[in-house]
Structures are given as C-alpha cells and as structure tokens.
Scaffold this active site. Structure first.
Site, PDB file in Angstrom:
ATOM      1  N   ASN A   8      41.037 -46.903 -27.817  1.00 14.31           N
ATOM      2  CA  ASN A   8      39.715 -46.289 -27.725  1.00 14.31           C
ATOM      3  C   ASN A   8      38.983 -46.979 -26.574  1.00 14.31           C
ATOM      4  OD1 ASN A   8      37.159 -45.245 -28.040  1.00 14.31           O
ATOM      5  ND2 ASN A   8      36.955 -45.794 -30.196  1.00 14.31           N
ATOM      6  N   ARG A  90      42.046 -42.044 -28.046  1.00 18.18           N
ATOM      7  CA  ARG A  90      40.936 -41.298 -28.620  1.00 18.18           C
ATOM      8  C   ARG A  90      40.098 -40.721 -27.482  1.00 18.18           C
ATOM      9  NH1 ARG A  90      34.949 -43.162 -29.902  1.00 18.18           N
ATOM     10  NH2 ARG A  90      34.240 -41.349 -31.062  1.00 18.18           N
ATOM     11  N   HIS A 179      33.865 -36.985 -34.728  1.00 16.51           N
ATOM     12  CA  HIS A 179      34.508 -37.766 -35.804  1.00 16.51           C
ATOM     13  C   HIS A 179      35.612 -36.982 -36.514  1.00 16.51           C
ATOM     14  CE1 HIS A 179      30.288 -39.718 -36.007  1.00 16.51           C
ATOM     15  NE2 HIS A 179      31.082 -40.505 -35.297  1.00 16.51           N
ATOM     16  N   ARG A 240      20.023 -42.445 -33.102  1.00 19.77           N
ATOM     17  CA  ARG A 240      19.912 -41.027 -32.764  1.00 19.77           C
ATOM     18  C   ARG A 240      18.995 -40.319 -33.759  1.00 19.77           C
ATOM     19  NH1 ARG A 240      26.274 -40.459 -32.321  1.00 19.77           N
ATOM     20  NH2 ARG A 240      26.625 -41.367 -30.260  1.00 19.77           N
ATOM     21  N   MET A 283      21.381 -50.777 -40.828  1.00 17.48           N
ATOM     22  CA  MET A 283      20.975 -50.448 -42.196  1.00 17.48           C
ATOM     23  C   MET A 283      20.737 -51.693 -43.038  1.00 17.48           C
ATOM     24  SD  MET A 283      20.115 -48.404 -44.534  1.00 17.48           S
ATOM     25  CE  MET A 283      20.398 -46.773 -43.880  1.00 17.48           C
ATOM     26  N   GLU A 383      41.063 -44.199 -38.276  1.00 10.41           N
ATOM     27  CA  GLU A 383      41.318 -43.263 -37.188  1.00 10.41           C
ATOM     28  C   GLU A 383      42.550 -43.658 -36.385  1.00 10.41           C
ATOM     29  OE1 GLU A 383      37.077 -41.877 -35.627  1.00 10.41           O
ATOM     30  OE2 GLU A 383      37.032 -43.917 -36.411  1.00 10.41           O
TER      31      GLU A 383
END
Length: 400
Positions: A8, A90, A179, A240, A283, A383
C-alpha cells in the site's frame, strides 16, 4: 516456498505485509515513512516478535523499495529477491475500468494513470509504487486490487446521482465508494461465522476508521455504499465531513474568499470529529473529553453515532431486512463504547448486543444478545490477506 507481498503506497509512505504462500502465514510486515523528506523512518516486524527500526533518508519510492528488499535479505526473512514471486498493490480508484482486481501490464498502468483525477491523493503515489516494484522485481506476478471494484456493479439506482445523465456518460460522475477490499473480506468472514452461503445473506458492513464507509451487501454483492464520487461523502469521519449540501461550498466561498479547492480541502482535512470538537480527530480523545463534560466533544460523538445509525436504518429499509451488521477497522474493532452507542435503542429493528461480549477489541466475535434478530459481529479486517488471495485467484485464472 514462494512468498507474496501486499503493498500500500502513499504519497510519502510504503506499507507492506509479506506472506508465505500458499499457507498465508505472515512472515514480515512494516512501514517506511517520510519518503522524499530529509530523514525517513522504517519499521519491520518479523519472526517471533522481532523488530527492526531505522532512520535514514529515502529519496523516492524506488529507494524505499530497494531498502525494504535488501533488509528482507539482511534480516534473513528471504534468501533472495527471487523468493518473492508475486506483488499485490492496493489502488484506491478503479473507476468503471476495473470491476475486479487486474493483472498489471502496460494497459492497466495507463488506465490507472488516466484515473488519477478521481483519487489525486492516492492513485499517483500507488502508481509510483507499482512502477518501482516492477523495476525491482521484474519477474514477479503483479496485480492491482482496487478499493472501488467491489462497488462497480452496484444497481444503477444506488450508483447514480440525480444529476444530468450526460454527466455520468461523459465524465463518469457516479458513486464509486471505497474500502471495497475490506468490505469484501469481512462479508466472507461473516458468512463463515453465520454458517450460511454469502449469496443468501443481507449484510451491513461498517468499516469505521479514520476514513469510514458503510456498505449494504445483498447476495454477496455491494448493493449500496456510503462513500460517493470521492471518499468525502457518507458518515462523519475523523477529519472528513461526510455528507453535506453541495451549495455549502459556494456559500463558504463567498463568505471567506477561499477557493472551492481550499474548501474541499477543509471538508477533507479539518472537518468531522476534528472540526466539530475543535480538539482531535482521534475517537479515543473525543470519548475521554466527552466523559469529562466537554460539550463540543460530546456533540462530535453524538453526530458521529447519529450518522452511522442513519445509514444502518436506511440500508435495512433498502434491503428489506438484514441478517447481520459487522463492525470493522480501527474504531469499529477497538472501541466498545462506540459499538454500544451505535447499537443502543436499536432493539425495535432486532439489533441488540450483549454488553459483556462487547468488552473486547481486535478479536473476531459474535456480540449479539441471545434474543437479537439481527446479528452484530466484530470482525477485524485483513485487506492484505484479501490482496494475496486475489493473487492466487488471478494466477489460476490466467493459467486456465
């Protein structure tokens, strides 16, 4: 034994995971950061908890990849470059060209280059990584795995916006999502956990990390997804905004004198949890501050949870029910408080979790209460594993 590497590449980073194949055992993983800056940082984990860290300049991705491959030999992880027989990259935007992962050739490279305008922060960097690995490992089987391909065949009623149809025909203006590799992986795992064929299930998979998207999966295929033409749309994210009225851009442009590009940048990088809380995009920080009575942190949390609930409800309505909802990615896998808040007061839909089962992170687990009609599953995403499985699948297809 041959090895496959999942890669990636970002604008200044390179993440990788190296697998023994076909056993799918992870033999090494790591990151190289600050590529192109005065001083870079490399970290490689391998063996039985061993770590190698280095600080040195990496002029470009080619230099970073050569360093990585040389270190894999120096650390005894591989004996030679030839041991790495396949590379999976990716790539964020596959547009309408790529409805599946693709074996890399000159045509695929040219098409990824053409698609750069759809993901200007991602595709060009990923293309640099593809070319650098192609040069370093010219004999390796190489594929591109696209974030968007899982969503490419969504029903048109969900893929298209209510805009002049020629915008879609001429410019490819539609919902592409993101995703997809993660949603595909956790959906397959959910089917195993439920002991049912994926094709028979209705699932809502929630990839909730710094970037976040929610996907309705029906009959094993993407039916609808929250991200849109770009990854800016959908639910509230770390930085975002998620969904906003497009007229807001012109309004703020007039009020501030900023260009539309600057405002889009603000919506991507200064909004979401960070924008509302004026504190942090993380978070963990938001939860801690909300617990101490910080009103803006509490508001950010309330909006974040509200938007997730909104998509769950709409997708249950769209699919006429659901068999399970799935939490995955950074927040989804690791934040028991967020999982509780999202599933609170959803009993009327049949969603109910066992609070004791919910006290966990990073493990695959059925969190459902005994009387839940819709299962709630926690499934760590992988992934990279999906990428190397695509390598094996495409190898077989090419051989046939």
């Amino acid at each position: 034994m041959s090895k496959s590497i999942a890669v990636n590449a970002g604008s200044s980073t390179l993440k990788f995971k190296l697998f023994d194949m076909p056993s799918e055992e992870v033999v090494a993983e790591g990151t190289i950061e600050r590529i192109g800056e005065k001083m870079g940082h490399a970290k490689i984990k391998y063996g039985d908890g061993q770590k190698h860290e280095d600080e040195e300049p990496f002029a470009d991705h080619g230099a970073a990849i050569k360093y990585l491959l040389d270190q894999l030999i120096a650390l005894g992880i591989v004996k030679s470059y030839d041991e790495i027989t396949a590379v999976g990259h990716r790539v964020v935007a596959g547009g309408e060209y790529f409805k599946d992962s693709a074996v890399i050739n000159d045509d695929v490279i040219n098409k990824i280059n053409d698609l750069a305008e759809y993901a200007p922060l991602h595709d060009p960097a990923e293309l640099v990584g593809i070319k650098a690995f192609r040069k370093a490992l010219p004999n390796a089987f190489a594929i591109a795995v696209f974030d968007t391909s899982f969503h490419a065949n969504m029903p048109k009623m969900n893929a298209l916006y209510s805009i002049p149809y020629q915008w879609y025909e001429k410019y490819g203006a539609r919902k592409y999502g993101a995703h997809g590799t993660s949603h595909r992986y956790v959906a397959a795992q959910a089917a195993k956990m439920l002991n049912k064929p994926l094709e028979d299930l209705k699932l809502i998979t929630m990839h909730i990390g710094a970037g976040a998207s929610i996907t309705a999966i029906k009959g094993g295929k993407s039916f609808d997804t929250s991200m849109g033409f770009t990854p800016l749309a959908g639910i509230t994210m770390a930085t975002r905004s998620g969904d906003v009225d497009p007229s807001l851009v012109a309004f703020v442009e007039e009020k501030t004198g900023k260009s539309s590009e600057e405002i889009i940048d603000d919506l991507n990088n200064k909004s979401g949890l960070l924008g509302i809380s004026e504190l942090s995009p993380d978070m963990r920080d938001i939860l801690a501050a909300a617990d101490k009575g910080n009103e803006k942190a509490q508001l950010a949390l309330d909006i974040y949870v509200n938007r997730i609930k909104r998509y769950i409800g709409s997708y249950i309505a769209e699919m006429n029910g659901a068999d399970a909802i799935v939490f995955t990615a950074g927040v989804g896998e690791n934040s028991a408080p967020v999982r509780k808040l999202v599933t609170d007061n959803m009993d009327y839909l049949g969603i109910k979790i066992d609070q004791e089962k919910n006290q966990c992170h990073g493990v695959q687990r059925d969190l459902s209460a005994a009387d839940a009609k819709i299962k709630t599953l926690l499934i760590p995403t992988d992934e990279e594993l999906m990428i190397v499985r695509d390598i094996e699948r495409l190898k077989k297809e090419q051989a046939n």
